[in-house]
Each structure stands twice: as structure tokens, then as C-alpha cells.
Design a protein around this motif. Structure first.
Motif, PDB file in Angstrom:
ATOM      1  N   THR A   1       0.420   3.462   5.667  1.00 19.65           N
ATOM      2  CA  THR A   1      -0.650   2.506   5.986  1.00 19.65           C
ATOM      3  C   THR A   1      -0.438   1.802   7.331  1.00 19.65           C
ATOM      4  O   THR A   1      -1.389   1.670   8.114  1.00 19.65           O
ATOM      5  CB  THR A   1      -0.801   1.472   4.866  1.00 19.65           C
TER       6      THR A   1
ATOM      7  N   TYR B   1       0.848  -1.196   0.000  1.00 17.29           N
ATOM      8  CA  TYR B   1       0.000   0.000   0.000  1.00 17.29           C
ATOM      9  C   TYR B   1       0.886   1.249   0.000  1.00 17.29           C
ATOM     10  O   TYR B   1       1.466   1.598  -1.014  1.00 17.29           O
ATOM     11  CB  TYR B   1      -0.952  -0.039   1.199  1.00 17.29           C
ATOM     12  N   THR B   2       0.963   1.941   1.134  1.00 17.54           N
ATOM     13  CA  THR B   2       1.822   3.124   1.247  1.00 17.54           C
ATOM     14  C   THR B   2       2.609   3.053   2.545  1.00 17.54           C
ATOM     15  O   THR B   2       2.299   2.249   3.442  1.00 17.54           O
ATOM     16  CB  THR B   2       0.998   4.430   1.237  1.00 17.54           C
TER      17      THR B   2
END
Length: 445
Positions: free
Chosen positions: A193, A189-190
Motif C-alpha cells: 500500500t 493495509y498491505t
């Protein structure tokens, strides 16, 4: 008349509730540990462009307010004066606030802004995230002493070491989950997250502690119905004098500083160590690192139950710490086999289980309940000096010695000093009669 904590159902329910709050805190405390390589990646590649020294500064920041502003010491006074319910709720709230600040520092583009901190130029992302970690650290340590006192309050005369062992096991589950899941989640994801997940977990922990507050109030009611509390049971500031005059207290404190300085900071560096020195895949390295906390989930309650029934608390402490020293000396060797590294992590898991299972139930044997919160806070306060300094030392050592030999030797010497202090504690127990080698469960006559 029986007190509420004489009911096994009641006291084990309390254990699950407060351990859940502590578990969420442990997850957040280590959620950034597997992300060192991502944080040090260039901004163009999705990182923050940190250096190993920046990461070392951030890793030690969780202790800054506790140590330099004496907040951890005051946390103990608050706990003994205001009680576990007020202090625990405050602690969980501070952890939430700290994560919000960290999230702001991680997601905000500060450009090339830097600030000077004690003569060192630091990127604003390091400063803001370190501030958030410092605020979180206040709540995290405050939660730790609150949960410890709650366990003593609910389990004295019962399965105290087993209860503390299970509480530690659930806490290690939080650590293991952070170490094994954080990096894959961030890559999929990032980078932010894992912190968003952390925020959700802390809110769950806060709600769980509010449920505990209801049950703990009922314990007060059952105590009041069965007996009348005296002034001697109330904490006074002069009780601090009893603590500081106790040689056993200082030996335990010094040991805690050495042992946890050789464990907690190591877990923050272990993932990159396994990647760089042993060639372990980045995602798999997080799993290797999580072996230690996962192992404690099973072994800490087992060793705690042994202490409850058979005793030999200090002997367990010495054995576990000696295993820890062996592991760190092993990591300093010029060996590069991933199987060798895996074997050392398994040994670390055993030592990491043995020592805490017997260590923390020893404290109530030398300190009365009314000032136990202050004693725990003083122990954790002094411990934080080690947890603040050691990561910085190791971070600088790794920057100048990429082989990790110097950094691992720092950990090894620290653990070896812990063994010597534990032996001194055993000698003091024989001389002072603390009963640290005796079982915790009181036999019914």
C-alpha cells in the motif's frame, strides 16, 4: 526591462511548484525505510524473509545506476545542454517507472528463486525491487539537480538561500511523511500500500512540473525581450575543465559525500535502531525518526534566511556537521533510554537543518550558471559512492553487532571527517575569495 523572476509572486509560485515535485520524490525515496522489520519478517507472517544484508543491499541500490553506469554525471550534461524543462520532465517520468518496477517486485511471488550478484546469492524480490529503486534513483537525483538549477535560475540576486531552504523543507516534509506514515499504513493495509500511495504522489509531482515548464518558458521570453544571450552564456564540454580545476568545488564535493553518507543512510536504519536498542514501539519509532525531517521544515528556511541576510555560510555548515557527529557518537553509547534517543533526534534535526541551508547556496558562488547542472551532477555522482557503500557497511556491521555500536561508529567517524573538510573549505574561502561567508541578497543602490 524587468525579467519575470523579478516578480516575487512569479518566483515564489515557481518555488512551490518545483518543490512539490521534489517533495513527492523524497517521500518515495524513504517510503520503504520504516518497513525493514516487515521486509525481514517470514513470508508466512506477511514479510519477504529478507536478512539485514538484503535490506542493506536494497537501500544502497538507489545509487547503482547513477554510480556504476555514470548516469548521474550524464544527467548534468543533459541538464546544461537541454535545459531544466526537458530534464525535469524526464526525471519525474523515470521516478514513476522505478516505482512501478518496485511494486512488481514487492507483489510478485518468486518462490525460492535466487540470483547471483557479485558472488552473493540474492532472492529475486531483492533483485527486482533493487532494480526499481536504481531506476527511481536516476530520476530522483536528476530531479534534485534540476530543481537546484531552477532555484538558482529564478532566485539569483534575491532570496536564494531562503528559497533553497524552503524547497528543502518541503522535501523533508515528504521524508517525514514517509517515515511516520509508512509503517502504520503497511500494517493496517498491505505491505504494498505505501508504494501505491507513492505512485499516486509521483504522478502529482509530474503534473506539477509540467506547470513549471509553462512558467519557465515565459521566463525565457522575458529574458529575450530584455537582453541578448551570448555564446559565452552557453555550456560547452570544455567548461568541465573549469569545474575540475576549482579547489572549492572538490572540497564541497568531498564534504557532501561525508555529510550525506552520515545522514541519509542513517535515517534508513534509525527506525529499527530505536525499536531494538531503545525499546520504542515500532509505530512510534517512525515518528521519532521523522523528527529530523520535520525539524528541517521549520529550521532550514530560518537558517537560509539568516545566510541570505547575514552570511557566515561555512560557519553554519561546520556547526551543523559537528552536531551530527555528536549525535552518532551518542547513539553508539551503551545507553538505552528512549528519552536519550529522543534528545539525540532533536539535536540531529537542528544539525540536519543548519548544514544544507548554507551548503547548497554556496555552490553557485564558485560555479557559473551555464555549467551549474554539470557541477551539481558531479557532486551528486561522487556523493552516491558514499550512499551506496555506507548502507552496505552498516547493514553488515549490524548483522555482526546487534548492539548497533559498530554501525553508529561508522556514521560518527564519517560525520567527524565532514567537520574537518568543512574547516578546510573555510580556509580555502579566505584564501580564494569565493565569498561563501557573504550574504546572498544583493543590496539595492
Amino acid at each position: 526591462m524587468k525579467r519575470l523572476n523579478d516578480s516575487p509572486v512569479a518566483r515564489w509560485t515557481v518555488l512551490i511548484i518545483v518543490a512539490t515535485a521534489m517533495m513527492m520524490g523524497y517521500f518515495v525515496n524513504d517510503v520503504m525505510s520504516p518497513l525493514e522489520t516487515l521486509l525481514e519478517a517470514p513470508v508466512a507472517e506477511g514479510g519477504l524473509g529478507w536478512s539485514p544484508s538484503h535490506y542493506g543491499f536494497f537501500s544502497g541500490a538507489g545509487s547503482f545506476i547513477n554510480v556504476f553506469l555514470l548516469m548521474l554525471f550524464f544527467s548534468g550534461l543533459i541538464l546544461d545542454k537541454m535545459g531544466v524543462r526537458f530534464t525535469g520532465t524526464l526525471a519525474c517520468s523515470l521516478m514513476v517507472a522505478g516505482v512501478l518496477i518496485k511494486l512488481y517486485g514487492l507483489t510478485t511471488d518468486f518462490g525460492n528463486a535466487h540470483t547471483c550478484f557479485f558472488g552473493t546469492q540474492l532472492p529475486m524480490s531483492v533483485v527486482v525491487m533493487s532494480l526499481g529503486f536504481a531506476v527511481f534513483g536516476v530520476g530522483y537525483e536528476m530531479t534534485g539537480i534540476t530543481v537546484s538549477k531552477a532555484m538558482v535560475r529564478w532566485f539569483t540576486g534575491h532570496e536564494l538561500a531562503l528559497a533553497m531552504g524552503l524547497q528543502l523543507a518541503m522535501a523533508r516534509l515528504g521524508t517525514a511523511a514517509a517515515l511516520s506514515l509508512s509503517a502504520p499504513v503497511a500494517r493496517h493495509y498491505t505491505l504494498s500500500t505505501p508504494l501505491l500511495v507513492s505512485l499516486a504522489f509521483l504522478i502529482i509531482g509530474l503534473l506539477a512540473f509540467l506547470v513549471f515548464c509553462v512558467m519557465d518558458r515565459r521566463l525565457d521570453g522575458s529574458t529575450a525581450a530584455g537582453q541578448t544571450s551570448s555564446a559565452a552564456d552557453e555550456f560547452r564540454l570544455r567548461d568541465i575543465g573549469f569545474i575540475v580545476r576549482n579547489p572549492g568545488f572538490w572540497l564541497i564535493t568531498l564534504f557532501v559525500v561525508l555529510f550525506y553518507s552520515a545522514v541519509s543512510p542513517f535515517l534508513k536504519f534509525a527506525t529499527k535502531l530505536l525499536v531494538v536498542k531503545y525499546g520504542v514501539d515500532a509505530d512510534l519509532a517512525g515518528f521519532f525518526t521523522s523528527i529530523a525531517p520535520f525539524g528541517t521544515m521549520l529550521l532550514t528556511p530560518l537558517f537560509g534566511s539568516f545566510y541570505d541576510r547575514r552570511g557566515h555560510g561555512v560557519t553554519l555548515v561546520i556547526t551543523g556537521t559537528a552536531m551530527l557527529a555528536f549525535v552518532h557518537f551518542g547513539f553508539s553509547l551503551p545507553a538505552h533510554s528512549s528519552l536519550f534517543a529522543l534528545s539525540l533526534m532533536v539535536i540531529l534535526a537542528i544539525g540536519y537543518s543548519l548544514t544544507p541551508a548554507a551548503l547548497w547556496p554556496c555552490v553557485p558562488k564558485i560555479i557559473p550558471l551555464k555549467c551549474l547542472g554539470t557541477a551539481y551532477s558531479m557532486i551528486f555522482f561522487i556523493q552516491n559512492f558514499g550512499r551506496a557503500i555506507i548502507p552496505m557497511m552498516v547493514g553488515r556491521a549490524n548483522e555482526h553487532d546487534p548492539s548497533y555500536t559498530s554501525g553508529m561508529l561508522i556514521f560518527a567517524v564519517t560525520a567527524s571527517a565532514g567537520v574537518a573538510v568543512a574547516v578546510a573549505l573555510l580556509m580555502a574561502d579566505r584564501r580564494m575569495g569565493y565569498g561563501l561567508q557573504l550574504p546572498n541578497i544583493k543590496k539595492q543602490h
